[in-house]
Design a protein around this motif. Structure first.
Motif, PDB file in Angstrom:
ATOM      1  N   VAL A   9      99.159  22.716  26.769  1.00 26.83           N
ATOM      2  CA  VAL A   9      98.226  22.001  25.892  1.00 26.83           C
ATOM      3  C   VAL A   9      97.274  21.125  26.700  1.00 26.83           C
ATOM      4  N   ILE A  10      97.776  20.482  27.740  1.00 27.95           N
ATOM      5  CA  ILE A  10      96.926  19.651  28.599  1.00 27.95           C
ATOM      6  C   ILE A  10      95.839  20.507  29.246  1.00 27.95           C
ATOM      7  N   ASP A  11      96.214  21.683  29.725  1.00 24.45           N
ATOM      8  CA  ASP A  11      95.232  22.601  30.311  1.00 24.45           C
ATOM      9  C   ASP A  11      94.159  22.977  29.286  1.00 24.45           C
ATOM     10  N   GLU A  12      94.606  23.289  28.066  1.00 23.80           N
ATOM     11  CA  GLU A  12      93.652  23.711  27.040  1.00 23.80           C
ATOM     12  C   GLU A  12      92.742  22.556  26.613  1.00 23.80           C
ATOM     13  N   LEU A  13      93.289  21.361  26.516  1.00 26.90           N
ATOM     14  CA  LEU A  13      92.456  20.199  26.193  1.00 26.90           C
ATOM     15  C   LEU A  13      91.387  19.989  27.266  1.00 26.90           C
ATOM     16  N   ALA A  14      91.801  20.091  28.531  1.00 26.63           N
ATOM     17  CA  ALA A  14      90.847  19.907  29.634  1.00 26.63           C
ATOM     18  C   ALA A  14      89.734  20.947  29.559  1.00 26.63           C
ATOM     19  N   GLU A  15      90.110  22.189  29.271  1.00 28.15           N
ATOM     20  CA  GLU A  15      89.094  23.248  29.151  1.00 28.15           C
ATOM     21  C   GLU A  15      88.137  22.951  28.003  1.00 28.15           C
ATOM     22  N   GLU A  16      88.676  22.530  26.871  1.00 29.78           N
ATOM     23  CA  GLU A  16      87.842  22.243  25.695  1.00 29.78           C
ATOM     24  C   GLU A  16      86.896  21.075  25.961  1.00 29.78           C
ATOM     25  N   LEU A  17      87.364  20.106  26.736  1.00 27.19           N
ATOM     26  CA  LEU A  17      86.553  18.931  27.040  1.00 27.19           C
ATOM     27  C   LEU A  17      85.609  19.154  28.221  1.00 27.19           C
ATOM     28  N   GLY A  18      85.813  20.263  28.950  1.00 27.52           N
ATOM     29  CA  GLY A  18      84.986  20.528  30.125  1.00 27.52           C
ATOM     30  C   GLY A  18      85.312  19.610  31.291  1.00 27.52           C
TER      31      GLY A  18
END
Length: 791
Positions: free
Chosen positions: A385-394
């Motif tokens: 989830v942390i990885d996906e949040l980082a991707e979504e936030l750029g």
């Protein structure tokens, strides 16, 4: 790659292991090596049904063959829990030594003992079962919670209080902090995902076993596969009404544990029951197939994680739902609900938290602790989830982690709500910086993402506690003891009940004692022990072996050092009457020329070796130098680990290969660098296996393990699957834990915890596909690729 630690005489140096020669020559005695005159051999009759009521067992033919036979009628009818790490009121009890109501295939319902293994097997096969009722097994925790599902347990005990089990939920835990709903509404990005973990077999080198001998005084001596000799003693005493002073459990070498022997293994209790009835020694060792099919597995966990963050990369909310498949009985389900929450809370600063945890019965082999105790599973879900949040936030995933993780000076939950302390040492920024440079983090999106072979790089960080201590006592028992004695020639005897799984924990203790006393390690003898001559130790778990056990050893050595100085003072005052000595000026150092500790008065020529002083004390009747210490840590500091992993995925076969690995560890002072590196290599391979290979699959109709316990049908990695040593970089952070022995923390579980997450993130980087179920097998990869191509 592995440097020698500077600034110490013995700590961090390469010194042969105490048990090396015994093990490589086959002279080390494990439980299965024990042989006693007149010994009988035991076998267990296990339920062929996943859930049934047994009317009776016909034992006549087995008894005619000369076997000793026991059923549920011959053992104490007491509910118990085999794990004695929680305090009494938080211990859930639903086990029986033998039962007429088996709740999983393989649950013991009777046992036999005979003069040979063949005779025991013949007697076992002569037993006849009469069944009253057979239930359809429930193998899914969500189905188990449905109204109308067959009740696996109706009533159990919490401590000594009877409680009713509702909807097959054995235990629950809920927690909230802040306003999660409000925070999620205010978040700029919200991600919600569901995860399913695998159920894994521990695959220790040594299957479970026990040898028992009745003693003339009405007591019993036991050799057992265990991580805790004292808790084994206590439970035998409680169940069989034998005073603890008459139960002697001998510490043998242990062929690995990984958490599977934190609890008292059921085979030990059955062996005790056979021994007491036969009044002869009994040996009962499980086969590998029995060990895999019927004895121990990890918890399968179903997660829902919902997290929210602001556009600037600040986490503001974390919601965590945890449904655990605990199997047919509880071992440490309730404590795990708490530690799972602790892992979640301590990974990142969520600021607003909501947690719901349920431990659900199914008709499967009961689950128990496995290296990491739920931490690898929680870390995999959170780091995804942390990885996906980082991707979504750029935002760079490394920077996002550094911004939000719990670090030095912050509150750390450790193993749950009752075990909180302040983080005093933190190597995460150093590990992240060195790791991303070594792996080439900035090239991860330039690696091949098309064609047959595709590559990706993943990162994950994690931690594990060093013990389970805390500033208040809480619900966890966590203390240990150590005894050190100086012999009359200056050699040292070290006595501890703490068990070494095989990773070298006791060698670390020896180095710590050597450093404190400035005595060469070869002069320190690790004494063979049992429960009658050792202080209590709860068990070797929670990566506490060096941090807690080593500190107990250091404190005992510190007391010995004080006594050595007192005797030296006495000697100096008699030998040098005209020169008064200041006690504070007495020092101890190692002298390699005499290979001994030298006690001297700073700034003078007054000195004496420890060997000389010990002999003098003997000759002058000054008494024995001995110290006994009991120690409980008031903190459980995190050992942080960071993994950067590069993988290659073969899109034609679905096989994933580890290409390069950076394994960074913050474990404070590294007492045994080579053995610590071995823990990290082993932790990675175990994590790799969790992520890509292992699972125990059951027949949905019968509840039987499909692979029948056959090793050939349970795949784990071999040396051929490991990255080359030149492509595996072990790096130790330059940290010092002020509460640990000479600055040391644990490493055993932290070495494995982030690995599945790093691998999953690397696969996602290679394929552009996220996986939310473990293991990520070739079949699942090929299916996901097919679906992606179909759009």
């Amino acid at each position: 790659m592995i440097s020698v630690i500077e600034g110490f005489t013995f700590i961090g140096k390469r010194i042969p292991r105490k048990d090396a020669e015994l093990k490589v020559t086959g002279k080390a005695q494990f439980t299965s090596d024990i042989w006693l005159p007149g010994m009988l051999y035991g076998r267990i009759l296990k339920s062929p049904y996943a859930h049934a009521i047994i009317r009776r067992i016909d034992t006549s033919e087995a008894e005619r063959l000369g076997a000793v036979v026991i059923t549920w009628k011959d053992v104490p009818n007491k509910l118990y829990n085999p794990r004695l790490v929680s305090i009494e009121e938080d211990t859930f009890k639903d086990w029986q030594i033998l039962t007429n109501h088996p709740r999983f295939i393989g649950e013991p319902i009777a046992a036999v003992a005979a003069p040979s293994e063949e005779a025991a097997q013949r007697a076992l096969e002569a037993l006849r079962i009469e069944v009253e009722k057979v239930y359809k097994p429930i193998l899914d925790p969500f189905e188990s919670m449905m109204p109308g599902a067959p009740k696996i347990h109706e009533k159990i005990l919490r401590g000594n209080t009877e409680i009713t089990v509702e909807n097959n939920v054995g235990a629950t835990l809920e927690y909230s902090e802040g306003d999660v709903d409000k925070a999620l509404r205010e978040a700029d990005v919200v991600i919600e995902r569901k995860f399913k973990t695998n159920r894994r077999y521990h695959f220790t080198l040594e299957p479970r076993g026990a040898v028992c001998r009745p003693d003339p005084d009405g007591g019993i001596t036991v050799w057992s596969t265990t991580q805790t000799i004292h808790n084994t003693k206590i439970l035998i005493s409680q169940l069989f009404d034998i005073p603890q002073s008459k139960v002697r459990v001998v510490k043998t070498y242990l062929g690995g544990g990984f958490g599977s022997s934190i609890h008292v293994n059921l085979v030990t209790l059955i062996a005790v029951a056979l021994c007491l009835k036969a009044r002869r020694p009994v040996k009962l060792i499980l086969t590998r197939e029995e060990d895999m099919m019927h004895d121990h597995v990890s918890y399968q966990m179903y997660f829902r994680v919902k997290a929210g963050a602001k556009r600037d990369g600040t986490l503001i909310a974390g919601e965590f739902e945890n449904i655990m498949d605990i199997g047919a009985h509880q071992i440490q389900a309730y404590p795990l609900l708490g530690t799972a929450l602790g892992w979640f809370v301590s990974l990142y600063k969520w600021r607003n938290i909501r947690y719901v945890g349920k431990a659900v019965y199914t008709n499967k082999v009961p689950a128990c602790a496995f290296r990491g105790y739920g931490n690898p599973q929680v870390t995999w879900a959170v780091e995804t989830v942390i990885d996906e949040l980082a991707e979504e936030l750029g935002i760079d995933p490394v920077e996002f982690r550094l911004k939000n993780y719990r670090g030095k000076g912050e509150i750390f939950w450790g193993q749950g709500p009752t075990v909180r302390s302040i983080i005093r040492s933190d190597g995460v920024p150093e590990l992240m910086d060195v790791g991303r440079k070594w792996i080439g983090w900035d090239r991860r999106d330039r690696l091949p993402k098309t064609g047959r072979f595709r590559r990706g790089i993943g990162v994950a960080r994690g931690f594990h506690t060093s013990g389970a201590g805390g500033p208040i006592s809480g619900s966890v028992i966590d203390y240990t003891g150590a005894i050190i004695k100086v012999n009359e020639d200056g050699t040292i005897d070290y006595i501890t009940a703490l068990q070494d799984h095989g990773g070298g924990t006791i060698d670390a203790h020896v180095k710590i004692i050597a450093e404190e006393l400035q005595v060469p390690p070869e002069k320190i003898n690790v004494v063979p022990v049992d429960t009658s001559n050792t202080p209590y130790d709860v068990c070797t778990h929670a990566s506490r072996g060096v941090y807690v056990g080593g500190e107990a050893a250091r404190r005992a050595a510190q007391e010995i050092k004080r006594k050595i100085k007192e005797l030296a003072m006495r000697y100096f005052e008699q030998e040098y009457k005209e020169r008064p000595v200041n006690f504070e000026a007495i020092r101890i150092r190692y002298d390699p020329e005499v290979n001994d500790a030298v006690i001297y008065v700073e700034g003078t020529n007054m000195k004496i070796t420890l060997s000389e002083l010990a002999k003098l004390a003997w000759q002058k009747n000054w008494g024995t130098l001995i110290a006994s210490v009991t120690y409980r840590s008031t903190v459980a500091p995190p050992s942080f680990t960071v993994y950067f992993v590069e993988v290659e995925v073969d899109t034609e076969t679905g096989i994933v290969r580890p290409v390069r690995v950076f394994a960074g560890a913050d474990m404070g002072t590294v007492v045994n660098p080579d053995l610590a590196a071995g823990q990290i290599h082993g932790g990675f391979m175990m994590g790799w296996s969790w992520a890509t290979l292992e699972d125990t699959v059951y027949d949905p109709e019968t509840g039987e393990l499909l692979n029948k316990g056959l090793v050939i049908d349970y795949k784990i990695p071999t040396a051929q699957d490991a990255p080359k040593l030149k492509d595996f970089y072990v790096y130790f952070a330059h940290t010092y834990e002020p509460t640990g022995p000479y600055g040391a923390k644990g490493i055993g579980e932290a070495a494995a915890n982030p690995v599945p997450a790093a691998i999953a993130n690397a696969i996602a980087n290679a394929l552009g596909i996220r996986f939310y179920e473990l293991p990520i097998t070739p079949e699942r990869i090929l299916e996901a690729l097919r679906k992606k191509e179909e759009g």
